[in-house]
Design a protein around this motif. Structure first.
Motif, PDB file in Angstrom:
ATOM      1  N   TRP A  57       0.818  -1.224   0.000  1.00  9.81           N
ATOM      2  CA  TRP A  57       0.000   0.000   0.000  1.00  9.81           C
ATOM      3  C   TRP A  57       0.846   1.266   0.000  1.00  9.81           C
ATOM      4  CZ3 TRP A  57       1.158   2.836   4.299  1.00  9.81           C
ATOM      5  CH2 TRP A  57       1.689   2.146   5.389  1.00  9.81           C
ATOM      6  N   ILE A  58       2.115   1.148   0.363  1.00  9.39           N
ATOM      7  CA  ILE A  58       2.959   2.351   0.420  1.00  9.39           C
ATOM      8  C   ILE A  58       3.034   3.004  -0.966  1.00  9.39           C
ATOM      9  CG2 ILE A  58       5.328   3.164   0.789  1.00  9.39           C
ATOM     10  CD1 ILE A  58       5.597   1.009   2.929  1.00  9.39           C
ATOM     11  N   THR A 118      -0.445   4.794  -2.052  1.00  7.22           N
ATOM     12  CA  THR A 118      -0.770   5.949  -1.191  1.00  7.22           C
ATOM     13  C   THR A 118       0.278   7.056  -1.331  1.00  7.22           C
ATOM     14  OG1 THR A 118       0.308   4.851   0.677  1.00  7.22           O
ATOM     15  CG2 THR A 118      -2.080   4.625   0.509  1.00  7.22           C
ATOM     16  N   GLY A 119       1.528   6.664  -1.524  1.00 13.67           N
ATOM     17  CA  GLY A 119       2.543   7.685  -1.771  1.00 13.67           C
ATOM     18  C   GLY A 119       2.314   8.375  -3.104  1.00 13.67           C
ATOM     19  N   VAL A 134      -0.326  11.192  -3.239  1.00 16.35           N
ATOM     20  CA  VAL A 134       0.114  12.551  -2.901  1.00 16.35           C
ATOM     21  C   VAL A 134       0.749  13.210  -4.125  1.00 16.35           C
ATOM     22  CG1 VAL A 134       1.574  13.923  -1.370  1.00 16.35           C
ATOM     23  CG2 VAL A 134       0.478  11.852  -0.512  1.00 16.35           C
ATOM     24  N   VAL A 135       1.576  12.434  -4.832  1.00 11.03           N
ATOM     25  CA  VAL A 135       2.239  12.968  -6.033  1.00 11.03           C
ATOM     26  C   VAL A 135       1.195  13.346  -7.088  1.00 11.03           C
ATOM     27  CG1 VAL A 135       3.831  12.412  -7.908  1.00 11.03           C
ATOM     28  CG2 VAL A 135       4.340  11.669  -5.587  1.00 11.03           C
ATOM     29  N   TYR A 173      -0.789  16.402  -6.110  1.00  6.86           N
ATOM     30  CA  TYR A 173       0.034  17.601  -6.288  1.00  6.86           C
ATOM     31  C   TYR A 173       0.147  17.954  -7.777  1.00  6.86           C
ATOM     32  CZ  TYR A 173       4.015  20.742  -6.291  1.00  6.86           C
ATOM     33  OH  TYR A 173       4.829  21.821  -6.496  1.00  6.86           O
ATOM     34  N   PRO A 186       4.473  26.296 -11.800  1.00  8.78           N
ATOM     35  CA  PRO A 186       4.560  25.662 -13.113  1.00  8.78           C
ATOM     36  C   PRO A 186       3.957  24.254 -13.102  1.00  8.78           C
ATOM     37  CG  PRO A 186       6.703  25.656 -12.039  1.00  8.78           C
ATOM     38  CD  PRO A 186       5.803  26.435 -11.157  1.00  8.78           C
ATOM     39  N   MET A 221       9.862   4.663   6.942  1.00  8.48           N
ATOM     40  CA  MET A 221       8.965   5.472   6.100  1.00  8.48           C
ATOM     41  C   MET A 221       9.488   6.895   5.923  1.00  8.48           C
ATOM     42  SD  MET A 221       6.353   3.772   5.012  1.00  8.48           S
ATOM     43  CE  MET A 221       4.853   4.701   4.843  1.00  8.48           C
ATOM     44  N   LEU A 230       8.421  12.965  -0.430  1.00  8.41           N
ATOM     45  CA  LEU A 230       7.170  13.645  -0.758  1.00  8.41           C
ATOM     46  C   LEU A 230       7.236  15.120  -0.370  1.00  8.41           C
ATOM     47  CD1 LEU A 230       4.515  10.969   0.283  1.00  8.41           C
ATOM     48  CD2 LEU A 230       5.087  11.706  -2.023  1.00  8.41           C
ATOM     49  N   PHE A 261       9.264  16.909  -2.957  1.00  3.74           N
ATOM     50  CA  PHE A 261       8.591  17.010  -4.253  1.00  3.74           C
ATOM     51  C   PHE A 261       7.423  17.990  -4.214  1.00  3.74           C
ATOM     52  CE2 PHE A 261       5.646  15.517  -7.556  1.00  3.74           C
ATOM     53  CZ  PHE A 261       6.494  15.567  -8.650  1.00  3.74           C
ATOM     54  N   THR A 262       6.631  17.937  -3.147  1.00  2.00           N
ATOM     55  CA  THR A 262       5.391  18.712  -3.140  1.00  2.00           C
ATOM     56  C   THR A 262       5.496  20.024  -2.363  1.00  2.00           C
ATOM     57  OG1 THR A 262       4.547  17.605  -1.161  1.00  2.00           O
ATOM     58  CG2 THR A 262       4.016  16.602  -3.267  1.00  2.00           C
ATOM     59  N   ARG A 319      10.145  22.131  -3.180  1.00  3.30           N
ATOM     60  CA  ARG A 319      10.359  22.696  -4.523  1.00  3.30           C
ATOM     61  C   ARG A 319       9.423  23.870  -4.775  1.00  3.30           C
ATOM     62  NH1 ARG A 319       8.296  19.409  -7.721  1.00  3.30           N
ATOM     63  NH2 ARG A 319       9.161  19.977  -9.717  1.00  3.30           N
ATOM     64  N   LYS A 320       8.198  23.725  -4.335  1.00  5.28           N
ATOM     65  CA  LYS A 320       7.215  24.790  -4.537  1.00  5.28           C
ATOM     66  C   LYS A 320       7.562  26.013  -3.691  1.00  5.28           C
ATOM     67  CE  LYS A 320       2.396  25.626  -3.633  1.00  5.28           C
ATOM     68  NZ  LYS A 320       1.560  25.285  -2.516  1.00  5.28           N
ATOM     69  N   LEU A 326       0.382  17.560   3.906  1.00 11.95           N
ATOM     70  CA  LEU A 326      -0.053  16.622   2.870  1.00 11.95           C
ATOM     71  C   LEU A 326       1.053  15.625   2.528  1.00 11.95           C
ATOM     72  CD1 LEU A 326      -2.132  18.992   0.580  1.00 11.95           C
ATOM     73  CD2 LEU A 326      -2.919  17.407   2.333  1.00 11.95           C
ATOM     74  N   CYS A 331       0.165  10.598   4.719  1.00 20.52           N
ATOM     75  CA  CYS A 331       0.104   9.192   4.311  1.00 20.52           C
ATOM     76  C   CYS A 331       1.165   8.346   5.019  1.00 20.52           C
ATOM     77  CB  CYS A 331       0.224   9.080   2.788  1.00 20.52           C
ATOM     78  SG  CYS A 331      -1.255   9.655   1.934  1.00 20.52           S
TER      79      CYS A 331
END
Lengths: 225, 505
Positions: free
Chosen positions: A160-161, A164-165, A168-169, A172, A181, B39, B46, B49-50, B53-54, B75, B79
């Protein structure tokens, strides 16, 4: 047991009808046992819950963000449920003796993916499902592929990782369509339009690699689990 | 000795070792064997990336980056934290050791708390590392101000709550499906609960992803001229703390977690947590957006936060100095260069401003989630006159490039400055319109008429009548010195409406 008593045992499937009936029955039993060992009924319940949840959520009023991100959340849930069924409680003994295992794994994953795609698409009938059926199929297949790759690397119970990961990507990626951008890489397929060929190919590639690896080798079973 | 004679153990026998030392040892063991540690790369990836960078792509203003970090970090961590906590919560059932550990000296709740604490510790360590990286980079880039800690505190307080929710789910429903279901549900609630926010008086603002009036993206003007209001963050931290306590208390309520001696205080703790969380939600519902664009909660509001921040402006060396808040120092060269032609045209004229000074925007709640942002009153005021400037980055909209910013400053503030000096407002004469158009032409401004001078953002281009355009072209064709000397002599009469179109040179 003596030879005399052995003679009293009825011959196994003496007639042609019995010979034909036995293999399907055994095959069905094998399928049932395999499905039970992988918690497939629970996975089907989880997929159904995702579809019902999506249907209920679609009855509400959502702005553009919500309308696009909503299906992705439930697709990730369904993909996670599918990939968790790769975890085997039997481990090495099953791998040694089960020559049908690759086919069972393949059939189970394909059947669950098809069921999830159908259920999520059906949930959107009569409502505004952003992206439509093509989007559902692409996102679900891609995230299932990520989950299968995770299962091969980390183990079925931790598969599930990946979905679910990636949720988020993907969320976004959708967000950047408003607040640039914008991310335009096809590897973030939820952010691409439904009929984007590059995104479809990436999702299909990940799904194919994932299903091939987990069908042939099965999920990684960490020691101690 | 027979079984009948053996004394029954009423409750687990306390261990001889000091309780703190034993707890520390238990926590150390849990820290070494916690899934959250593994984890962390996912969570940090994450975040990078989210969120990171922003955040580094937007201007180095503390208020912008802190607000962006709060949302992005939450966010990114929701998870991994919920999933790892649920995974740890279902550990005993997954490994079939429930019966084995039930007979140990410590109550089940104490062991569970140690597991939860270890999960939360690792999540907090990862989060603090991310905050340190982002705030470190911002500290090097920001021209003025300091770190805003309330946004970081809200996100930090969210981690124990998320961990507790995931842990409770894993403990109460120990299934291989629990971690993903809990993870997806937590993401759904956190990311999409804001859909229910309507206006600034909404109970849903208690969601930790809310940093201000919803649907108003993190605004550069908020928290720069006035202190960052801690009202909403205080309510959010209170809610998250109460939620954490309530959930952890509820974990002890089912049978098997401990005897009645444990369940009664656990029930009291749960109630206390629920009361705290409920109070925080009620407080959030009383919040309203203040004139500075932040949520003010009357019961938590400190009047000292309504006083403007003190700063020494940074100024340009143009014909009329352009002075900005030091936080916007990086904008000064662009703004000064963009306005320089206009400033040359109006410098020295009677009634012209002696300084262009950046002002704080005022915010008004509109219908639904809309927010009106602008300047209160006329753009030129005071003695000696000062032109108050709103940078385009103080208004809602996407982040601009340098050239876009220069064009926006020219078309908004440049035109508003000329119109203010000439007196070209709603009741302006045709001569005033012609002179405004001529000066705009000479300064290279777009030919438009401001719909509302106080907003400094002309949103409609009104074509001028042909005679006015002709007079404007004629006036613009004059040498700059001739224009200037004519204006020096006639500007007062022009502003008073005593100059006709035909009288323009």
């Amino acid at each position: 047991m003596t030879a005399g008593t052995a003679r009293k045992v009825p011959a196994a499937a003496p007639d042609r009808e019995a010979r034909l009936a036995w293999p399907p029955r055994a095959g069905m039993r094998l399928l049932r046992l395999y499905a039970a060992s992988r918690r497939v009924p629970v996975a089907i319940g989880a997929i159904a819950a995702c579809a019902v949840g999506l249907r209920i959520a679609l009855t509400g009023h959502w702005d553009s963000y919500g309308a696009l991100q909503l299906p992705l959340v439930f697709e990730a849930g369904a993909a996670a449920a599918i990939t968790i069924t790769t975890a085997s409680p039997l481990g090495e003994p099953e791998r040694v003796t089960g020559r049908w295992l690759p086919f069972l794994r393949l059939a189970t994953t394909l059947a669950l993916t098809a069921a999830a795609a159908g259920a999520l698409t059906a949930a959107g009938i009569g409502a505004h499902l952003a992206g439509g059926t093509v989007d559902v199929l692409r996102n679900l297949a891609g995230m299932t592929g990520i989950g299968l790759l995770c299962a091969a690397a980390l183990g079925g119970r931790l598969a599930w990782i990946g979905p679910t990961g990636y949720l988020v990507v993907g969320a976004y990626g959708l967000y950047t369509q408003w607040h640039g951008p914008a991310l335009t890489t096809p590897w973030i397929w939820p952010a691409r339009p439904p009929h984007d060929v590059g995104a479809e190919m990436c999702a299909a590639l990940v799904f194919t690699i994932g299903i091939v690896i987990t069908s042939v080798r099965g999920a990684h079973d960490p020691a101690g689990e | 000795m027979t079984a009948v004679q053996a004394p029954a153990a009423a409750r687990p026998t306390p261990v001889k070792r000091g309780p703190l030392r034993a707890t520390a040892r238990l926590l150390r063991l849990e820290l070494r064997r916690n899934a959250m540690l593994w984890m962390l790369p996912v969570a940090i990836g994450l975040f990078w990336f989210t969120a990171y960078r922003k955040a580094v792509a937007i201007p180095p203003l503390w208020n912008l980056r802190a607000a962006s970090m709060q949302i992005g970090a939450l966010l990114a961590f929701v998870c991994p934290v919920v999933g790892a906590a649920a995974w740890m919560g279902s550990r005993e059932s997954r490994r079939h050791t429930t019966d084995l550990v039930t007979i140990t000296a410590r109550p089940r709740w104490v062991r569970q708390l140690a597991t939860w604490a270890a999960t939360t510790c690792w999540a907090t360590v990862g989060y603090l590392g991310c905050v340190a990286a982002l705030y470190g980079v911002t500290a090097q880039q920001a021209a003025w101000g300091g770190p805003l800690w309330w946004p970081a505190a809200v996100a930090a307080a969210s981690l124990p709550a998320l961990s507790a929710l995931g842990f409770a789910a894993g403990t109460l429903i120990p299934s291989r499906f629990t971690p993903p279901v809990a993870t997806v549900a937590a993401f759904f609630v956190l990311a999409l609960s804001t859909q229910l926010i309507v206006g600034s008086q909404s109970y849903w603002q208690i969601s930790p992803v809310v940093t201000g009036p919803w649907d108003m993206t993190p605004d550069a003007g908020v928290g720069t001229f006035y202190p960052y209001l801690p009202d909403l963050p205080i309510a959010q931290v209170m809610f998250l703390t109460g939620l954490t306590i309530a959930v952890l208390g509820a974990v002890a309520l089912p049978g098997g977690s401990g005897g009645g001696w444990l369940r009664r205080p656990a029930a009291a703790v749960t109630m206390a947590g629920l009361v705290a969380a409920g109070t925080a939600v009620a407080l959030a519902g009383t919040g309203t957006m203040d004139a500075h664009g932040m949520i003010a909660i009357p019961a938590l509001h400190d009047a000292a936060n309504d006083r403007p921040l003190r700063y020494t402006p940074v100024c340009s060396h143009t014909a009329i100095p352009v002075c900005l808040n030091p936080a916007y120092a990086s904008y000064l060269p662009t703004a000064a260069t963009a306005l320089a032609p206009v400033l040359s045209e109006v410098a020295g004229l009677p009634g012209a401003p002696v300084r262009i000074s950046q002002a704080a925007a005022t915010y008004r709640q509109g219908i639904g989630n809309s927010v009106g942002i602008g300047l209160p009153g006329p753009p030129i005021s005071g003695t000696p006159p000062v032109f108050r400037l709103l940078l385009p980055s103080q208004l809602p909209g996407p982040t601009m490039t340098t050239s876009e910013l220069a064009a926006a400053v020219r078309s908004s503030a440049g035109f508003a400055l000329v119109a203010s000096v000439i007196g070209d407002n709603a009741g302006a004469t045709r001569a005033q319109q012609a002179v405004t158009a001529a000066l705009s032409m000479s300064a290279g401004l777009p030919q438009s008429s401001p719909a509302a001078p106080t907003r400094q953002r002309p949103n409609a281009t009104v074509p001028l009548p042909a005679p006015v355009q002709s007079a404007a072209r004629r006036f613009a064709a004059l040498p700059a010195s001739a224009r200037h000397s004519w204006l020096m002599q006639h500007l007062a009469a022009l502003r008073a409406g005593r100059i006709a179109l035909a009288q323009l040179p």
